[in-house]
Design a protein around this motif. Sequence first.
Motif, mmCIF file in Angstrom:
data_model
loop_
_atom_site.group_PDB
_atom_site.id
_atom_site.type_symbol
_atom_site.label_atom_id
_atom_site.label_comp_id
_atom_site.label_asym_id
_atom_site.label_seq_id
_atom_site.Cartn_x
_atom_site.Cartn_y
_atom_site.Cartn_z
ATOM 1 N N VAL A 127 -7.735 -15.864 10.750
ATOM 2 C CA VAL A 127 -8.078 -14.995 9.629
ATOM 3 C C VAL A 127 -6.916 -14.987 8.638
ATOM 4 O O VAL A 127 -5.767 -14.764 9.023
ATOM 5 N N HIS A 128 -7.234 -15.238 7.377
ATOM 6 C CA HIS A 128 -6.220 -15.238 6.330
ATOM 7 C C HIS A 128 -6.055 -13.829 5.756
ATOM 8 O O HIS A 128 -7.034 -13.177 5.412
ATOM 9 N N ILE A 129 -4.818 -13.369 5.669
ATOM 10 C CA ILE A 129 -4.490 -12.099 5.020
ATOM 11 C C ILE A 129 -3.702 -12.453 3.761
ATOM 12 O O ILE A 129 -2.537 -12.847 3.842
ATOM 13 N N PRO A 130 -4.322 -12.365 2.592
ATOM 14 C CA PRO A 130 -3.632 -12.772 1.368
ATOM 15 C C PRO A 130 -2.558 -11.765 0.957
ATOM 16 O O PRO A 130 -2.714 -10.560 1.155
ATOM 17 N N LYS A 131 -1.476 -12.273 0.388
ATOM 18 C CA LYS A 131 -0.400 -11.367 -0.008
ATOM 19 C C LYS A 131 -0.832 -10.435 -1.132
ATOM 20 O O LYS A 131 -0.255 -9.361 -1.294
ATOM 21 N N VAL A 132 -1.858 -10.784 -1.862
ATOM 22 C CA VAL A 132 -2.352 -9.898 -2.917
ATOM 23 C C VAL A 132 -2.816 -8.558 -2.332
ATOM 24 O O VAL A 132 -2.793 -7.546 -3.021
ATOM 25 N N HIS A 133 -3.186 -8.551 -1.049
ATOM 26 C CA HIS A 133 -3.612 -7.289 -0.418
ATOM 27 C C HIS A 133 -2.505 -6.237 -0.494
ATOM 28 O O HIS A 133 -2.742 -5.113 -0.905
ATOM 29 N N VAL A 134 -1.288 -6.611 -0.101
ATOM 30 C CA VAL A 134 -0.215 -5.617 -0.102
ATOM 31 C C VAL A 134 0.319 -5.335 -1.503
ATOM 32 O O VAL A 134 0.884 -4.279 -1.742
ATOM 33 N N LEU A 135 0.133 -6.265 -2.402
ATOM 34 C CA LEU A 135 0.550 -6.016 -3.781
ATOM 35 C C LEU A 135 -0.314 -4.928 -4.414
ATOM 36 O O LEU A 135 0.166 -4.156 -5.243
ATOM 37 N N ASN A 136 -1.568 -4.853 -3.993
ATOM 38 C CA ASN A 136 -2.497 -3.875 -4.557
ATOM 39 C C ASN A 136 -2.843 -2.724 -3.613
ATOM 40 O O ASN A 136 -3.237 -1.657 -4.074
ATOM 41 N N HIS A 137 -2.717 -2.952 -2.297
ATOM 42 C CA HIS A 137 -3.183 -1.960 -1.323
ATOM 43 C C HIS A 137 -2.268 -1.900 -0.096
ATOM 44 O O HIS A 137 -2.752 -1.904 1.038
ATOM 45 N N ASN A 138 -0.980 -1.856 -0.286
ATOM 46 C CA ASN A 138 -0.032 -1.853 0.825
ATOM 47 C C ASN A 138 -0.353 -0.735 1.819
ATOM 48 O O ASN A 138 -0.462 0.428 1.443
ATOM 49 N N GLY A 139 -0.546 -1.100 3.078
ATOM 50 C CA GLY A 139 -0.829 -0.135 4.133
ATOM 51 C C GLY A 139 -2.303 0.181 4.317
ATOM 52 O O GLY A 139 -2.671 0.886 5.257
ATOM 53 N N ALA A 140 -3.148 -0.325 3.456
ATOM 54 C CA ALA A 140 -4.590 -0.057 3.574
ATOM 55 C C ALA A 140 -5.195 -0.887 4.703
ATOM 56 O O ALA A 140 -4.709 -1.970 5.037
ATOM 57 N N GLY A 141 -6.272 -0.368 5.271
ATOM 58 C CA GLY A 141 -6.927 -1.017 6.396
ATOM 59 C C GLY A 141 -7.783 -2.198 5.997
ATOM 60 O O GLY A 141 -8.323 -2.257 4.893
#
Length: 132
Positions: A71-85
Motif C-alpha cells: 500500500v502506497h502512502i503518499p507524502k502529500v497526505h501528511v502535508l495536508n492531513h498530518n496525523g489523520a487516519g
Amino acid sequence: VDNYLGVSEIGTSRLSVSSFGNVLWQGQAYPTASQTITPSKQLTECTTGWVLKFQRYIVGEGIQDSHYQYVHIPKVHVLNHNGAGIAIALGFSNSAPAYRKYIYVYTNRIVGNDQNNQDGSQNLALTGVYEY
C-alpha cells in the motif's frame, strides 16, 4: 502500442531511482493503538512516500510467507492531513474477501488502531515500510 503521452515517439529510457525499495522499518505489528511504527526516514523526505507491506499472520505462529500486499502512502497526505487516519482495505480469501486496517500517519511515524486485531484483521500484519 497506444500513445497516451501525446508525443510522436516513446523512448526506451527507464526511470531509475536508487532509493526506491530502501527498507525503513521491518517487524510485525497489527498495528494496534499501543503500537507505533517509526520508519528510519520521514515521509516528507521520501521521493513520493512510503510503501507498507502486509502479509499473512497466524496468531501463535507468526508471519507466513503468503498474502503479500503493498500500500502506497503518499507524502502529500501528511502535508495536508498530518496525523489523520487512513482506512486500508486488504484482500484475504474467497470466503473473507477483505479486511480493514486503520492507521494514523504522521510525518515520522505510523500509529495503529485497536480494531486492527479484531474481526479477522488479525490475519494480516504490517511487516515492512519502504521508501518510495
